[in-house]
Motif scaffolding. Sequence first.
Motif, mmCIF file in Angstrom:
data_model
loop_
_atom_site.group_PDB
_atom_site.id
_atom_site.type_symbol
_atom_site.label_atom_id
_atom_site.label_comp_id
_atom_site.label_asym_id
_atom_site.label_seq_id
_atom_site.Cartn_x
_atom_site.Cartn_y
_atom_site.Cartn_z
ATOM 1 N N LEU A 73 0.871 -1.169 0.000
ATOM 2 C CA LEU A 73 0.000 0.000 0.000
ATOM 3 C C LEU A 73 0.910 1.222 0.000
ATOM 4 O O LEU A 73 1.700 1.416 0.931
ATOM 5 C CB LEU A 73 -0.900 0.013 1.235
ATOM 6 C CG LEU A 73 -1.703 1.290 1.481
ATOM 7 C CD1 LEU A 73 -2.608 1.630 0.320
ATOM 8 C CD2 LEU A 73 -2.505 1.166 2.771
ATOM 9 N N LEU A 74 0.825 2.027 -1.049
ATOM 10 C CA LEU A 74 1.734 3.157 -1.240
ATOM 11 C C LEU A 74 1.068 4.460 -0.806
ATOM 12 O O LEU A 74 0.261 5.033 -1.535
ATOM 13 C CB LEU A 74 2.174 3.221 -2.699
ATOM 14 C CG LEU A 74 2.723 1.903 -3.267
ATOM 15 C CD1 LEU A 74 3.096 2.063 -4.731
ATOM 16 C CD2 LEU A 74 3.902 1.398 -2.448
ATOM 17 N N CYS A 75 1.417 4.904 0.407
ATOM 18 C CA CYS A 75 0.868 6.140 0.962
ATOM 19 C C CYS A 75 1.920 7.241 1.064
ATOM 20 O O CYS A 75 1.585 8.376 1.395
ATOM 21 C CB CYS A 75 0.296 5.899 2.360
ATOM 22 S SG CYS A 75 -1.152 4.850 2.420
ATOM 23 N N ALA A 76 3.180 6.919 0.820
ATOM 24 C CA ALA A 76 4.244 7.917 0.954
ATOM 25 C C ALA A 76 4.102 8.988 -0.119
ATOM 26 O O ALA A 76 3.736 8.690 -1.252
ATOM 27 C CB ALA A 76 5.611 7.244 0.849
ATOM 28 N N GLY A 77 4.398 10.209 0.238
ATOM 29 C CA GLY A 77 4.369 11.298 -0.727
ATOM 30 C C GLY A 77 4.095 12.628 -0.062
ATOM 31 O O GLY A 77 3.832 12.706 1.135
ATOM 32 N N GLU A 78 4.163 13.655 -0.856
ATOM 33 C CA GLU A 78 3.882 15.014 -0.403
ATOM 34 C C GLU A 78 2.413 15.327 -0.662
ATOM 35 O O GLU A 78 1.865 14.916 -1.688
ATOM 36 C CB GLU A 78 4.778 16.009 -1.139
ATOM 37 C CG GLU A 78 6.267 15.778 -0.918
ATOM 38 C CD GLU A 78 6.724 16.046 0.509
ATOM 39 O OE1 GLU A 78 6.023 16.765 1.255
ATOM 40 O OE2 GLU A 78 7.795 15.527 0.890
ATOM 41 N N ILE A 79 1.770 16.086 0.265
ATOM 42 C CA ILE A 79 0.305 16.194 0.184
ATOM 43 C C ILE A 79 -0.285 17.592 0.325
ATOM 44 O O ILE A 79 -1.493 17.742 0.285
ATOM 45 C CB ILE A 79 -0.353 15.285 1.238
ATOM 46 C CG1 ILE A 79 0.027 15.713 2.644
ATOM 47 C CG2 ILE A 79 -0.029 13.823 0.986
ATOM 48 C CD1 ILE A 79 -0.805 15.066 3.749
ATOM 49 N N ILE A 80 0.500 18.621 0.489
ATOM 50 C CA ILE A 80 -0.063 19.943 0.784
ATOM 51 C C ILE A 80 -0.204 20.757 -0.510
ATOM 52 O O ILE A 80 0.793 21.109 -1.139
ATOM 53 C CB ILE A 80 0.794 20.685 1.817
ATOM 54 C CG1 ILE A 80 0.867 19.848 3.108
ATOM 55 C CG2 ILE A 80 0.225 22.072 2.098
ATOM 56 C CD1 ILE A 80 1.855 20.378 4.120
ATOM 57 N N VAL A 81 -1.436 21.031 -0.881
ATOM 58 C CA VAL A 81 -1.730 21.701 -2.153
ATOM 59 C C VAL A 81 -1.011 23.039 -2.260
ATOM 60 O O VAL A 81 -0.342 23.324 -3.257
ATOM 61 C CB VAL A 81 -3.255 21.877 -2.343
ATOM 62 C CG1 VAL A 81 -3.550 22.762 -3.544
ATOM 63 C CG2 VAL A 81 -3.930 20.519 -2.495
ATOM 64 N N SER A 82 -1.131 23.892 -1.241
ATOM 65 C CA SER A 82 -0.521 25.222 -1.321
ATOM 66 C C SER A 82 0.996 25.127 -1.467
ATOM 67 O O SER A 82 1.606 25.897 -2.214
ATOM 68 C CB SER A 82 -0.896 26.068 -0.108
ATOM 69 O OG SER A 82 -0.464 25.433 1.089
ATOM 70 N N GLU A 83 1.610 24.180 -0.775
ATOM 71 C CA GLU A 83 3.056 23.986 -0.903
ATOM 72 C C GLU A 83 3.416 23.517 -2.311
ATOM 73 O O GLU A 83 4.442 23.913 -2.860
ATOM 74 C CB GLU A 83 3.546 22.970 0.132
ATOM 75 C CG GLU A 83 5.040 22.747 0.077
ATOM 76 C CD GLU A 83 5.512 21.663 1.018
ATOM 77 O OE1 GLU A 83 6.482 21.915 1.748
ATOM 78 O OE2 GLU A 83 4.925 20.550 1.004
ATOM 79 N N SER A 84 2.564 22.695 -2.904
ATOM 80 C CA SER A 84 2.843 22.199 -4.255
ATOM 81 C C SER A 84 2.850 23.339 -5.276
ATOM 82 O O SER A 84 3.595 23.298 -6.250
ATOM 83 C CB SER A 84 1.838 21.118 -4.667
ATOM 84 O OG SER A 84 0.592 21.657 -5.090
ATOM 85 N N ILE A 85 2.045 24.350 -5.047
ATOM 86 C CA ILE A 85 2.012 25.504 -5.939
ATOM 87 C C ILE A 85 3.289 26.327 -5.768
ATOM 88 O O ILE A 85 3.860 26.799 -6.742
ATOM 89 C CB ILE A 85 0.748 26.350 -5.679
ATOM 90 C CG1 ILE A 85 -0.496 25.540 -6.082
ATOM 91 C CG2 ILE A 85 0.800 27.677 -6.430
ATOM 92 C CD1 ILE A 85 -1.805 26.098 -5.577
ATOM 93 N N GLU A 86 3.733 26.458 -4.535
ATOM 94 C CA GLU A 86 4.956 27.211 -4.251
ATOM 95 C C GLU A 86 6.217 26.452 -4.674
ATOM 96 O O GLU A 86 7.212 27.061 -5.034
ATOM 97 C CB GLU A 86 5.040 27.528 -2.747
ATOM 98 C CG GLU A 86 3.992 28.498 -2.269
ATOM 99 C CD GLU A 86 4.136 29.873 -2.906
ATOM 100 O OE1 GLU A 86 5.272 30.365 -3.023
ATOM 101 O OE2 GLU A 86 3.101 30.439 -3.302
#
Length: 191
Positions: A73-86
């Motif tokens: 089950l692959l749950c690792a990753g980055e998840i914050i939308v606002s940070e992804s835009i920056e």
Amino acid sequence: MSKNILVTGGAGYIGSHTVKKLLDDGFNVIVADNLSTGNISSVDKRAKFYKVDVTCEEEFSKVLDKEKIDAALLCAGEIIVSESIENPYKYYKANVGGLNATLEVLGKYKVDKIMFSSTASVYGNNCYDKPATEETLPDPINPYAETKLAGEKLIKWVANKYNMDYVIFRYFNVAGAEPDNSNGLRVKNPT
């Protein structure tokens, strides 16, 4: 015989709740998490824990050298939308490049059952005024959603190459805690 389930990002919010449920249902669970955003206190003590960066093939391979994995089950990753835009580079590196590295290792070790933690954000505004269905077209509107959709497509092609079975979960708003307060969202600034 009990199955061995690997949960990447198993110290995170969704991962840790899933780990508990898998253990309660009789599975052996192996958690791989670098604790960059996860919390070790969220990992159920019954699980076997490895502090490892799953995006580093050499480091992650050491876990699979030790453990026989039946499904991941692959749950690792980055998840914050606002940070992804920056910082879109960070999100492509982690959510696409990191997933690619993880899948390469799983393929090498012949793990042929994959579950992927994606997001309903891949729909963008296509379900803003109507419910999403299996036919709703993806239309990501930020780098986070775009990288999760790219991850879904990557899994499709890798699964084809390695003859893997896979399931993709597109979560909407995830919230809650264990009734005994043993687990829940544990971040300073929840999104």
